[in-house]
Design an enzyme around this catalytic site. Structure first.
Site, PDB file in Angstrom:
ATOM      1  N   ASP A   1     -10.038  -9.357   0.127  1.00 50.78           N
ATOM      2  CA  ASP A   1      -9.393  -8.385   0.995  1.00 50.78           C
ATOM      3  C   ASP A   1      -9.078  -8.937   2.369  1.00 50.78           C
ATOM      4  O   ASP A   1      -9.824  -9.743   2.923  1.00 50.78           O
ATOM      5  CB  ASP A   1     -10.294  -7.143   1.143  1.00 50.78           C
ATOM      6  CG  ASP A   1     -10.255  -6.281  -0.108  1.00 50.78           C
ATOM      7  OD1 ASP A   1      -9.152  -5.821  -0.448  1.00 50.78           O
ATOM      8  OD2 ASP A   1     -11.301  -6.104  -0.745  1.00 50.78           O
TER       9      ASP A   1
ATOM     10  N   GLU B   1      -6.849   5.258  -6.713  1.00 50.11           N
ATOM     11  CA  GLU B   1      -7.775   4.113  -6.735  1.00 50.11           C
ATOM     12  C   GLU B   1      -8.752   4.282  -5.582  1.00 50.11           C
ATOM     13  O   GLU B   1      -8.350   4.391  -4.429  1.00 50.11           O
ATOM     14  CB  GLU B   1      -7.010   2.788  -6.583  1.00 50.11           C
ATOM     15  CG  GLU B   1      -6.430   2.295  -7.906  1.00 50.11           C
ATOM     16  CD  GLU B   1      -5.801   0.904  -7.801  1.00 50.11           C
ATOM     17  OE1 GLU B   1      -5.214   0.478  -8.800  1.00 50.11           O
ATOM     18  OE2 GLU B   1      -5.890   0.254  -6.734  1.00 50.11           O
TER      19      GLU B   1
ATOM     20  N   TYR C   1      -2.617  -4.579 -13.171  1.00 50.95           N
ATOM     21  CA  TYR C   1      -2.309  -4.555 -11.743  1.00 50.95           C
ATOM     22  C   TYR C   1      -1.775  -5.929 -11.390  1.00 50.95           C
ATOM     23  O   TYR C   1      -2.513  -6.904 -11.381  1.00 50.95           O
ATOM     24  CB  TYR C   1      -3.599  -4.238 -10.982  1.00 50.95           C
ATOM     25  CG  TYR C   1      -3.485  -4.057  -9.487  1.00 50.95           C
ATOM     26  CD1 TYR C   1      -2.693  -4.884  -8.704  1.00 50.95           C
ATOM     27  CD2 TYR C   1      -4.210  -3.058  -8.843  1.00 50.95           C
ATOM     28  CE1 TYR C   1      -2.609  -4.720  -7.333  1.00 50.95           C
ATOM     29  CE2 TYR C   1      -4.143  -2.885  -7.470  1.00 50.95           C
ATOM     30  CZ  TYR C   1      -3.343  -3.719  -6.718  1.00 50.95           C
ATOM     31  OH  TYR C   1      -3.286  -3.565  -5.352  1.00 50.95           O
TER      32      TYR C   1
END
Lengths: 267, 403
Positions: free
Chosen positions: A60, A49, A175
């Site tokens: 994030d 990734e 995911y």
């Protein structure tokens, strides 16, 4: 059969799980990224990734935020990231590459221009954090037309009622975000992951990767017992942040340790 | 203008034409669904709406008056300028209309903790105020640069019991504060209600912030009849995210003959690139902070840093409904520079004895320009969205005065 499908079917036959490392393209500098991608594969990565840097990485934590800032200090663009993938492909025709980032750089390039350039570069999948299934229909269609999978996130908060729309558009693998939080958080609860994955499997036939909060061989081993793939990001980016000296070798060594622990997981 | 007489935006998934929508990470999607459903119930609940109106009347002090700025109008020598006095609200700006509505929603949803982002600190103060009022824990995210330039508001929030977190990532301003608030929300989504301060963010925020702010325009429609027997020829408001503007515009969208003019921050001038005027500068649409809208960005889709003398307008995007109103040409968008805003600021101080916020001074600056071109029987209604006390240190610094 796509590269991603091939990886998962080969691993399934061996009763092994995929190891999916994440690094940010252009971090610590653009010239190093392709070498680091190869180093990840040498350490046992099944899929790579590659983070596309963005000025406002809302999902994030601080580690990957700083990676984005370092890459953007070198003015890394989405087109340059695609060029890095194309260069990686010259020496590695098999390892799938998934781009992970935010919607706006893709929007700015345009879905069609992006998808055709990404396919030509040898990209296999695209994960756009802030493009949930509700807004993804058009993008998914364009990506599919170019043979690219759109990878979607699922979360602890995702109710069963939402799984249908994700299942309809998702390709490659899904995911599963192991916790409520940003990348790099450290409160992974393996039991709740296991029970959620059981629910997800009732609705999804795709392999399920688990990420967020996996920091070492031990946590990777435990996740590998319940998931089809283990995603490690912030921990690797910390390694990048620690300095360039011996970086490729350090990444390889760290992943090799994780790989060994995963493969020792009781089947 | 008949085309705009029926207006029913957004669609059920929060789209204003191609703008708006829900662009967030999966973890937040269910929370936004929950908020949307609860909001629909709340606005159809007579008790909820009665409490909201009670609070606006007795706690905020509504309705805010409309004042004819006669001396200033005469001095300009054109159209008559009227001011909707949102600066007279409790906490000194329009922001509190929205924070009361959202705090009532938070309470209704059983959330004990609220978070907010703030630029100039007005929304932070309004959030800290209602958190104190309803007994909620409050954390306010504020760019480190804004913490430095808006210190009186930082202290105000602390006095009200809020925790202020200085955000040092990115450009250290409003957009980074919003990123950090989103990160907090995604981590504490079960216990926490996120009070977004402007008509941006993922659906349903642009809609619900607008609805709570529409009290401004609704009052104007009644008050203008009382004052002059008709509606104004133009309504002018400043636009950062655009909540005060949408609050005064929206009730007028279906009223023919009323021009709606949003004034963005022109900074050093549009030609310098140092501004915060995505609509006026014809920025491209993009996705940031949960919605699609016109956005200041580079060719690669990275968000670019903005500049304005006013921290509250220093934002690269704009509420999606403004992008839509621009596209359908129901509203016009223009920019006023730092210098023009400062000049209007001083005008209002000197001619009317009112110290306006630097944000609102942008609207005043355009009203001044526009009034000079119109006959004296025309009426311009300006949303005076906030008071300027918070800006006194900034103005003094700019003019080289030691306080």
């Amino acid at each position: 059969m796509s590269r991603i499908q091939k990886v998962f079917s080969q691993l399934a036959a061996q009763q092994r799980q995929a190891l999916i490392p994440f690094i940010t393209a252009g971090d610590p500098r653009p010239g190093l990224t392709v070498e680091l991608m190869h180093a990840l594969v040498a350490g046992g990565a099944d899929i790579v990734e590659l983070g596309v840097p963005f000025s406002d990485p809302m999902a994030d934590g601080p580690v990957i935020q700083r990676a984005s800032e370092r890459a953007l200090a070198h003015k890394v663009t989405l087109r340059q990231v695609l060029a890095m993938v194309a260069e990686f492909r010259q020496r590695d025709a098999d390892t799938p590459v998934v781009l992970m980032g935010y919607a706006n750089p893709v929007e700015a390039m345009g879905y069609e221009a992006f998808a055709s350039a990404a396919a030509a570069a040898g990209v296999d999948g695209v994960l756009t954090v802030d493009l949930p299934p509700e807004e993804a229909e058009e993008c998914t269609g364009v990506l599919r037309a170019h043979g690219l999978d759109q990878i979607f996130l699922l979360a602890p908060t995702t109710p069963e009622s939402r799984l249908k729309s994700a299942a309809r558009l998702a390709g490659g693998y899904v995911y599963y975000v192991s916790l409520k939080g940003v990348t790099g958080a450290a409160n992974l609860d393996i039991d709740s992951v296991a029970s959620k994955l059981a629910t997800l499997r009732q609705h999804l036939s795709l392999p399920i990767g688990v990420g967020f909060g996996i920091r070492d061989a031990e946590s990777a081993r435990r996740v590998a017992r319940v998931a089809d793939a283990v995603v490690i990001g912030s921990r690797l980016v910390q390694e990048v942040e620690a300095g360039e000296e011996g970086l490729a070798a350090r990444l390889t060594a760290f992943l090799a340790e994780v790989r060994a622990a995963m493969d020792s997981a009781d089947a | 203008m008949n085309d705009f007489l029926r207006y029913d935006q957004p669609d059920p998934r929060g789209h204003f034409g191609q703008f708006g929508g829900i662009y967030v990470a999966e973890t937040l999607m269910p929370a936004l669904d929950e908020l949307r459903l609860e909001y629909e119930k709340a606005i159809n609940d007579a008790d909820f709406m009665a409490e909201f109106r009670y609070e606006l009347k007795h706690y905020v002090g509504r309705p805010s008056p409309i004042y004819h700025a006669k001396r200033w109008s005469e001095q300009i020598g054109g159209a008559q300028i009227y001011l909707k006095r949102e600066d007279l609200n409790h906490t000194g700006a329009h922001k509190v209309n929205n924070t009361i509505g959202q705090a009532l929603l938070a309470r209704r949803m059983g959330k004990k903790r609220v978070i907010a982002e703030t630029g100039a600190g007005q929304h932070g103060v309004a959030s800290a105020t209602v958190a104190a009022r309803y007994g909620l824990e409050c954390v306010v995210y504020m760019g480190a640069e804004d913490v430095a330039r808006q210190s009186p508001n930082v202290f105000r929030m602390k006095l009200l019991g809020a925790q202020v977190v200085a955000v040092s990532s990115g450009s250290k301003t409003l957009k980074d504060a919003m990123n950090e608030a989103m990160r907090d929300w995604v981590t504490n989504v079960d216990s926490t209600y996120y009070i977004i301060g402007t008509c941006a963010g993922p659906h349903p925020y642009p809609m619900l912030v607008r609805d709570f702010q529409c009290v401004i325009g609704e009052e104007c429609k009644t008050q203008m009849i009382d004052l002059i027997g008709r509606q104004p020829d133009a309504v002018v408001a400043c636009v950062g995210g655009g909540s005060n503007a949408i609050g005064i515009f929206h009730p007028y969208i279906e009223v023919p003959g009323v021009r709606l003019i949003g004034v963005e921050a022109g900074g050093d001038g549009l030609d310098t690139g140092r501004h915060a005027a995505p609509l006026t500068a014809n920025a491209k649409p993009g996705v940031l902070h949960g919605n699609r809208t016109y956005l200041m960005q580079d060719a690669d889709g990275q968000i670019i840093e903005t500049h304005s003398i006013s921290a509250g307008l220093d934002y690269p995007g704009v509420g999606p409904e403004h992008s839509y109103l621009k596209d359908i040409e129901r509203a016009e968008y223009v920019a006023a520079t730092d210098g023009e805003a400062l000049e209007a600021f001083h005008d209002l101080c000197r001619y009317e004895g009112i110290i306006p916020a630097l944000e609102s001074s942008h609207a005043l600056a355009h009203a001044k320009k526009l009034a000079a071109t119109l006959p004296s029987d025309q009426v311009i209604l300006v949303n005076l969205s906030g008071r300027g006390d918070k800006d006194i240190p900034t103005i003094a610094r700019m003019e080289g005065i030691q306080l």
